[in-house]
Scaffold this motif. Structure first.
Motif, PDB file in Angstrom:
ATOM      1  N   SER A 138      -4.479  11.203  21.459  1.00 12.96           N
ATOM      2  CA  SER A 138      -3.608  11.516  22.784  1.00 12.96           C
ATOM      3  C   SER A 138      -3.626  10.388  23.566  1.00 12.96           C
ATOM      4  N   ILE A 139      -4.406   9.278  23.107  1.00 13.95           N
ATOM      5  CA  ILE A 139      -4.439   7.681  23.858  1.00 13.95           C
ATOM      6  C   ILE A 139      -3.382   6.788  23.152  1.00 13.95           C
ATOM      7  N   PRO A 140      -2.283   6.449  23.771  1.00 15.03           N
ATOM      8  CA  PRO A 140      -1.172   5.590  23.529  1.00 15.03           C
ATOM      9  C   PRO A 140      -1.575   4.255  22.754  1.00 15.03           C
ATOM     10  N   ASP A 141      -1.076   4.284  21.420  1.00 15.14           N
ATOM     11  CA  ASP A 141      -1.392   2.795  20.739  1.00 15.14           C
ATOM     12  C   ASP A 141      -1.570   1.593  21.781  1.00 15.14           C
ATOM     13  N   GLU A 142      -0.338   1.718  22.575  1.00 14.60           N
ATOM     14  CA  GLU A 142      -0.254   0.407  23.304  1.00 14.60           C
ATOM     15  C   GLU A 142      -1.607  -0.138  23.960  1.00 14.60           C
ATOM     16  N   LEU A 143      -2.370   0.781  24.315  1.00 18.71           N
ATOM     17  CA  LEU A 143      -3.752   0.453  25.190  1.00 18.71           C
ATOM     18  C   LEU A 143      -4.438  -0.495  24.313  1.00 18.71           C
ATOM     19  N   GLU A 144      -4.785  -0.232  23.193  1.00 22.12           N
ATOM     20  CA  GLU A 144      -5.320  -1.264  22.385  1.00 22.12           C
ATOM     21  C   GLU A 144      -4.484  -2.409  21.932  1.00 22.12           C
ATOM     22  N   GLU A 145      -3.176  -2.285  21.713  1.00 22.06           N
ATOM     23  CA  GLU A 145      -2.479  -3.430  21.251  1.00 22.06           C
ATOM     24  C   GLU A 145      -2.428  -4.454  22.280  1.00 22.06           C
ATOM     25  N   ALA A 146      -2.417  -3.906  23.729  1.00 24.96           N
ATOM     26  CA  ALA A 146      -2.366  -4.892  24.679  1.00 24.96           C
ATOM     27  C   ALA A 146      -3.701  -5.667  24.471  1.00 24.96           C
ATOM     28  N   ALA A 147      -4.724  -5.045  24.127  1.00 21.61           N
ATOM     29  CA  ALA A 147      -5.988  -5.949  24.168  1.00 21.61           C
ATOM     30  C   ALA A 147      -6.172  -6.701  23.057  1.00 21.61           C
ATOM     31  N   MET A 148      -5.238  -6.571  22.039  1.00 24.27           N
ATOM     32  CA  MET A 148      -5.232  -7.373  20.734  1.00 24.27           C
ATOM     33  C   MET A 148      -4.478  -8.361  20.841  1.00 24.27           C
ATOM     34  N   ILE A 149      -3.509  -8.454  21.914  1.00 21.09           N
ATOM     35  CA  ILE A 149      -2.878  -9.654  22.388  1.00 21.09           C
ATOM     36  C   ILE A 149      -3.875 -10.698  22.819  1.00 21.09           C
ATOM     37  N   ASP A 150      -4.940 -10.450  23.119  1.00 17.61           N
ATOM     38  CA  ASP A 150      -6.073 -11.344  23.740  1.00 17.61           C
ATOM     39  C   ASP A 150      -6.957 -11.840  22.451  1.00 17.61           C
ATOM     40  N   GLY A 151      -6.644 -11.401  21.079  1.00 15.44           N
ATOM     41  CA  GLY A 151      -6.998 -11.985  19.960  1.00 15.44           C
ATOM     42  C   GLY A 151      -8.250 -11.273  19.445  1.00 15.44           C
ATOM     43  N   THR A 152      -8.500  -9.942  20.238  1.00 16.00           N
ATOM     44  CA  THR A 152      -9.561  -9.337  19.709  1.00 16.00           C
ATOM     45  C   THR A 152      -8.923  -8.216  18.450  1.00 16.00           C
ATOM     46  N   THR A 153      -9.790  -8.035  17.429  1.00 12.36           N
ATOM     47  CA  THR A 153      -9.654  -7.308  16.163  1.00 12.36           C
ATOM     48  C   THR A 153      -9.245  -5.866  16.659  1.00 12.36           C
ATOM     49  N   ARG A 154      -8.549  -5.290  15.629  1.00  9.09           N
ATOM     50  CA  ARG A 154      -8.170  -3.852  16.086  1.00  9.09           C
ATOM     51  C   ARG A 154      -9.197  -3.070  16.501  1.00  9.09           C
ATOM     52  N   LEU A 155     -10.277  -2.986  15.514  1.00  9.29           N
ATOM     53  CA  LEU A 155     -11.620  -2.175  15.867  1.00  9.29           C
ATOM     54  C   LEU A 155     -12.240  -2.750  17.201  1.00  9.29           C
ATOM     55  N   LEU A 204     -12.949  -0.392  20.165  1.00 10.29           N
ATOM     56  CA  LEU A 204     -14.184  -0.158  20.674  1.00 10.29           C
ATOM     57  C   LEU A 204     -14.405  -0.324  22.183  1.00 10.29           C
ATOM     58  N   ARG A 205     -13.694  -1.426  22.529  1.00  8.59           N
ATOM     59  CA  ARG A 205     -13.750  -2.080  23.784  1.00  8.59           C
ATOM     60  C   ARG A 205     -12.756  -1.204  24.902  1.00  8.59           C
ATOM     61  N   VAL A 206     -11.748  -0.879  24.539  1.00 11.21           N
ATOM     62  CA  VAL A 206     -10.741  -0.383  25.146  1.00 11.21           C
ATOM     63  C   VAL A 206     -10.498   1.256  25.146  1.00 11.21           C
ATOM     64  N   VAL A 207     -10.397   1.688  24.132  1.00 12.69           N
ATOM     65  CA  VAL A 207     -10.013   3.139  23.883  1.00 12.69           C
ATOM     66  C   VAL A 207     -11.271   3.824  24.083  1.00 12.69           C
ATOM     67  N   LEU A 208     -12.592   3.574  23.415  1.00 14.03           N
ATOM     68  CA  LEU A 208     -13.684   4.295  23.560  1.00 14.03           C
ATOM     69  C   LEU A 208     -14.086   4.801  24.906  1.00 14.03           C
ATOM     70  N   PRO A 209     -14.093   3.638  25.952  1.00 10.55           N
ATOM     71  CA  PRO A 209     -14.695   4.131  27.409  1.00 10.55           C
ATOM     72  C   PRO A 209     -13.560   5.314  27.740  1.00 10.55           C
ATOM     73  N   VAL A 210     -12.247   5.196  27.334  1.00  9.01           N
ATOM     74  CA  VAL A 210     -11.011   6.023  27.860  1.00  9.01           C
ATOM     75  C   VAL A 210     -11.281   7.360  27.476  1.00  9.01           C
ATOM     76  N   VAL A 211     -12.033   7.612  26.220  1.00  9.00           N
ATOM     77  CA  VAL A 211     -12.218   8.905  25.707  1.00  9.00           C
ATOM     78  C   VAL A 211     -13.700   9.345  25.738  1.00  9.00           C
ATOM     79  N   ARG A 212     -14.392   8.675  26.750  1.00  6.34           N
ATOM     80  CA  ARG A 212     -15.718   8.880  26.924  1.00  6.34           C
ATOM     81  C   ARG A 212     -15.917  10.510  27.132  1.00  6.34           C
ATOM     82  N   PRO A 213     -15.265  11.195  27.873  1.00  6.13           N
ATOM     83  CA  PRO A 213     -15.526  12.781  28.088  1.00  6.13           C
ATOM     84  C   PRO A 213     -15.458  13.369  26.692  1.00  6.13           C
TER      85      PRO A 213
END
Lengths: 328, 279, 441
Positions: free
Chosen positions: B168-185, B189-198
């Motif tokens: 239920s979390i859009p892919d765009e969220l991590e794709e935005a972060a990947m532009i900064d050169g981070t790996t997919r994983l 871990l840094r962007v999606v995980l905190p969002v689905v913390r509940p």
């Protein structure tokens, strides 16, 4: 089996994004990464779940009783005999199977329906900010924190014919019945079983629903309310679709867990449930452990596995593709 | 959104009804724990005719309750932590990556939920015994065996549930972060995980309580030294008498740590997606 | 099929990440400092109490023999599956306690050492036991029994003398008809609120296990056996049907047992009812510790009634208790046999009686001064000697116990809801149980 999986292929909820918007240079790494990621799960599942399950299925084809259990690897292979015994409605054993299966289906629908409704309502109302919501949230999780063993005993106490609180209220205080009804034997036992199961199950739906509601951004509501949508319409038109992804999975998992419910009836009624409230898991227990007919227990379990697998696949096909379309 | 009066009224009614349903059995447990044994087995009374705290004192010596509590805490905490890590990784691979065998794997994992749990009992004992005989790692009767068992029993559920949350979390969220050169994983871990913390907290609570209340496997896989609470509670029923009041008192006491844990984590259950985190 | 099996075996082994050849057997350890393990079962008022009782007894054993014993007290609720796990995997303790009614089924698994001549000699010879006790443990089996009797118990009647005195009665009669009459006089409304609050007999009619034991004894009185001469199941024998009719009628026709008792799922419930003064009589296996724990003193032992005229045998109870066996996979056979000997020696047996009030199985113990000869002891031993018999020793005994218990539970539930049952209705239910037993493993 492989064809079934093939068929299911396009319908998995978390399917890959339809558009090839992944950078090509990542493809090679992605080929290894997923396997590394699922490896721990695979190893654990293989040893603790899959192999025991395989043994359970293998047992279904054996004549396995007290004479052969110790050296089960050499037990007589008897083909589909156990299956035929379990399915033949004219025998003492087979006659129980279909009735129990139907009863379990009714039980599952009732428990699932009420648990979902209760859990969703509670989560929806507790998602707003008001005084006391933290207390209620904790309180609603308590039935879930109590070991099922203890909850079931509490229900047996409550529904005790002579001394229980339910008959005290219904008969002594409200005078609804002339005689104290029995709740734990006869056809009423099924009612108690359903009630006790809902009580122990719904907090789980509540917990997951509460978590799911957090993924709904508030501005969606704001937009909807600007459109003049009422609360109820908003819930069905906005909220539910937004939490659909986790709900379809939750319902599937709860369906499977409820269908296999064992502890609640076992504690409520002991190893021998009244026939009016016998569910499939206790029946399998009775076959396997009560009468040492492990082969028969394995056969019934295997049939259950096949049945639930088919039902799950149909469900996945029917419900999950839409999810993917929405995302794509 | 603004809360109308009628909405508040409906909410009050619904929550009152639910609270009543939740409280009644809990009240029966609570009030029974303060009654002498003869009153527990007699006709129900809303208040104890003879109020006693004796069960709360006696229960510690009827069974080694403190030891069982300790065992349960160790087993459930470790199995929960392990299950969460394993399930998060697997759910990420299933929800976000494309690989051969993906569907087979997810269905295989799901199929374990379709087989009656009781049927796993003897095969599992058998396999633990084989492992011990062949590679010398003991799993029957100690913490490790039970931790692995509970962990594994929770993984399919946790994986599927997390898959639902991740989906239920859009892919765009991590794709935005990947532009900064981070790996997919890394992005995940840094962007999606905190969002689905509940969701993770919810699945964690599920996993924890799975082990907390489990009786069947614990009864076969433990010894008197590693016995867990849910199994231990049954020992209030002896050949001579059944100490219902002590059993109820013990259930309340052992629910306290869980209650406190709930109070601590419930905040995280409703603090995932701050408004506007996803556009 | 052989091929098939090997393939599966190989697969299972391969999946475990091992080669078939590495299955090693640990070298037998040297004689010094042997430690053996024993799975004991709950017998006292709590497992803590069991440990307190067993610890000094086993310390004395270690002093005498140098063998250390690691024991574990199991509650009955969990124990059965645990024993099954051990039997199917070969991984278990050296010595195991088991319930008497599981004896034959477990012996059939071959997972316990048969106590042939030499082994029996190491224990002290079969003659050391009360004949009925060793017979109940399967003593007549070809090649020797797989179990020895550790302690025995019987079910007998307990009555409340104060209630009897109040009703102008002295003691419970021996024949069933007079018993019912007496019980009717004791079934009264003491506080005058229009509902009966003191019942003649309390019976845990929701406990399949108790029911299976009671129907065994009463069935025998009516000449019904659970297995015929060839060992074939006859749960629907005429005598059993009649016994079931007469038992359910105690509730449905005679009204001396409360219908509420169908929700009592264990005999301990009835001990509590008796203590609480809600029933005048119960049938129970050594409820005295429960009475003592509750500080209750209005009790006296008696005999379970027998039908008159008697059709079959005057059996009032099966021989209950705990049997012990040596797990076949043991690496310390000698030490395990030593423990078996020790547990059935006079001194230990006296301890068991004095601490737990469970009957000795050692014949000499009955003459030993170390045994406190209470009134209960005299009655229990009389019942064991003259009014008790072995629960059938058949491969399907365990299954029969479950199935006939379930059937009786179902019948009592129906009797509570619908009133007296017809013999035809009873027969139908028992026939179904019998068919299932025939089909069982």
């Amino acid at each position: 089996m492989s064809t079934l999986i093939q068929e299911a292929r396009p319908s998995t909820p978390a399917g890959p994004p339809a558009k090839g918007n992944q950078p090509t240079r990542r493809r090679r790494r992605r080929n290894v990464l997923p396997y590394v990621l699922v490896l721990p799960a695979l190893i654990a599942e293989l040893f603790i779940h899959i192999i025991p399950m395989g043994l359970g299925i293998w047992i279904a084809f054996l004549s396995l009783n007290q004479l052969s259990i110790r050296n089960w690897i050499n037990a007589d292979f008897i083909g589909f005999t156990n299956f035929l015994n379990g399915l033949n409605p004219t025998t003492a054993i087979g006659s129980q199977f279909f009735g129990t299966l139907g009863r379990t289906a009714v039980y599952t629908v009732l428990v699932l329906g009420f648990s979902w409704a209760l859990g969703t309502a509670a989560a929806y109302f507790l998602n707003a900010r008001f005084r006391g919501r933290a207390v209620l949230r904790t309180l609603y999780l308590l039935p879930y924190a109590l070991p099922v063993f203890v909850s079931a005993i509490a229900f047996a106490f409550m529904f005790n014919q002579r001394d229980g609180i339910i008959n005290k209220i219904l008969v002594d205080d409200l005078h609804l019945f002339a005689d104290r009804p029995f709740w734990l034997i006869g056809s009423n036992a099924f009612v108690v079983l359903v009630i006790a199961s809902i009580w122990t199950t719904w907090p789980f739906a509540f917990l997951l629903q509460l978590a799911a509601l957090q993924t709904v951004p508030e501005d969606v509501y704001e937009a909807a309310s600007l459109d003049g949508a009422g609360r109820i319409r908003q819930f069905f038109d906005v909220t539910l679709p937004m939490i659909r992804a986790s709900n379809v999975v939750m319902l599937l998992l709860m369906f499977l867990a409820t269908f296999n419910q064992f502890t609640v009836p076992f504690v409520l009624f002991g190893p021998s449930a009244p026939s009016e409230s016998l569910l499939i898991s206790p029946l399998i227990y009775q076959f396997s452990f009560g009468t040492w007919n492990f082969g028969l227990g394995g056969a019934v379990s295997t049939m259950l596995l096949v049945l639930l697998f088919v039902v799950s696949l149909i469900y996945i096909r029917l419900v999950m593709p839409k999810e993917r379309i929405r995302r794509a | 959104m603004r809360e109308t009066l009628s909405f508040k009224a409906v909410r009050a009614v619904v929550l009152t009804v639910i609270t009543g349903i939740v409280l009644l059995p809990l009240y029966v447990v609570l009030v029974s724990s303060f009654k002498p044994l003869r009153d527990v087995s007699g006709p129900f009374t809303w208040l104890p005719e003879t109020f006693t705290i004796e069960p709360y004192i006696q229960m510690w010596s009827t069974i080694p309750l403190a030891k069982y509590l300790f065992n349960s805490l160790i087993v459930t905490t470790l199995s929960t932590a392990l299950a969460l890590v394993i399930a998060v990784l697997a759910a990420f691979a299933l929800a976000r990556l494309r690989w051969r065998g993906q569907r087979s794997f997810s269905l295989l994992v799901l199929s374990t939920q379709m087989f009656p749990g009781i049927l796993f009992l003897l095969p599992l004992y058998l396999i633990f015994t084989q492992i011990q005989r062949t590679i010398g790692i003991q799993l029957n009767g100690n913490y490790a065996g039970l931790i692995i068992t509970y962990m594994t029993f929770s993984v399919p559920f946790a994986t599927w549930m997390l898959m639902g949350f991740f989906a239920s979390i859009p892919d765009e969220l991590e794709e935005a972060a990947m532009i900064d050169g981070t790996t997919r994983l890394g992005a995940f871990l840094r962007v999606v995980l905190p969002v689905v913390r509940p969701g993770i907290v919810a699945v964690g609570v599920f996993t924890f309580l799975n082990g907390w209340g489990e009786v069947l496997f614990a009864s076969v896989l433990t010894t008197s030294d590693t016995r867990t609470l849910a199994v231990g509670l049954q020992a209030f029923s002896s050949q001579v008498d059944v100490r219902w009041n002590e059993m109820m008192a013990a259930s309340i006491v052992i629910s306290l740590p869980v209650l406190i844990a709930f109070l601590l984590v419930q905040r995280h259950l409703v603090q995932g997606l701050a408004a506007g985190a996803v556009k | 099929m052989k091929q098939h099996r090997r393939a599966i075996a190989l697969l299972a082994t391969a999946a475990l990440g091992v080669t078939a050849l590495t299955s090693c057997t640990a070298a037998p350890s040297d004689d010094e400092d042997v430690t053996i393990t024993w799975w004991a079962t709950n017998l006292a008022s709590s497992i803590q109490r069991d440990e307190e009782i067993l610890t000094p007894i086993l310390e004395r054993f270690t002093e005498e023999t140098g063998i250390k014993v690691e024991f574990e007290v199991n509650t009955w609720a969990d124990y059965y599956n645990k024993v099954l796990g051990a039997v199917s995997s070969g991984e278990g303790p050296d010595v195991m306690s088991v319930g008497t009614t599981w004896t034959q089924t477990l012996a059939d698994t071959g997972a316990f050492l048969q106590l042939d001549g030499t082994r029996m000699d190491a224990i002290g010879g079969a003659d050391k036991f009360v004949p009925a006790s060793i017979a109940a443990a399967g003593g007549d089996a070809e090649g020797g029994p797989s179990f020895l009797p550790m302690v025995n118990g019987v079910t007998n009647l307990w009555y409340n003398p104060a209630m009897f005195a109040e009703a102008g009665l002295t003691e419970p009669p021996a024949d069933l008809d007079s018993f019912v009459e007496v019980a009717k006089q004791l079934t009264i409304d003491t506080d005058g609120d229009g509902s009966i609050d003191q019942w003649g007999l309390g019976y845990p009619a929701g406990s399949a296990q108790e029911l299976s034991h009671t129907i065994f004894a009463f069935g025998r009185q009516y000449g019904g056996e659970m297995f015929d001469k060839d060992g074939e199941p006859t749960l629907d024998a005429d005598g059993i049907v009649e016994a079931a009719k007469s038992l359910t009628d105690l509730m449905a026709a005679e009204g001396i047992v409360s219908t509420a008792d169908v929700e009592s799922t264990q005999s301990q419930d009835m001990y509590q009812e008796f203590i609480d003064g809600r029933v005048a009589m119960i049938w129970g296996a050594n409820p005295v510790p429960a009475f003592r724990d509750a500080g209750f003193e209005d009790y006296a032992p008696g005999y379970i009634p027998v039908i008159e005229p008697l059709i079959g045998d005057p059996i009032q109870t099966h021989i209950a208790g705990v049997n012990i066996g040596v797990f076949a996979e043991t690496k310390h056979e000698e030490a395990a046999l030593e423990l078996m000997r020790y547990l059935t020696d006079v001194e230990t047996q006296a301890d068991f009686w004095n601490e737990l009030e469970l009957l000795p199985t050692n014949a000499e113990a009955y003459d030993s001064g170390a045994v406190e000869k209470t009134e209960a002891f005299e009655i229990y031993s009389d019942i064991l000697a003259n009014h008790a018999d072995t629960f059938p020793l058949n491969s399907k005994t365990g299954q029969a116990e479950t199935l006939i218990g379930d059937a009786m539970k179902q019948l009592f539930a129906r009797a509570a809801l619908e009133g007296p049952l017809s013999e035809a209705a009873i027969r139908e239910v028992l026939e179904q149980a019998n068919t299932q037993l025939i089909a069982a493993g």
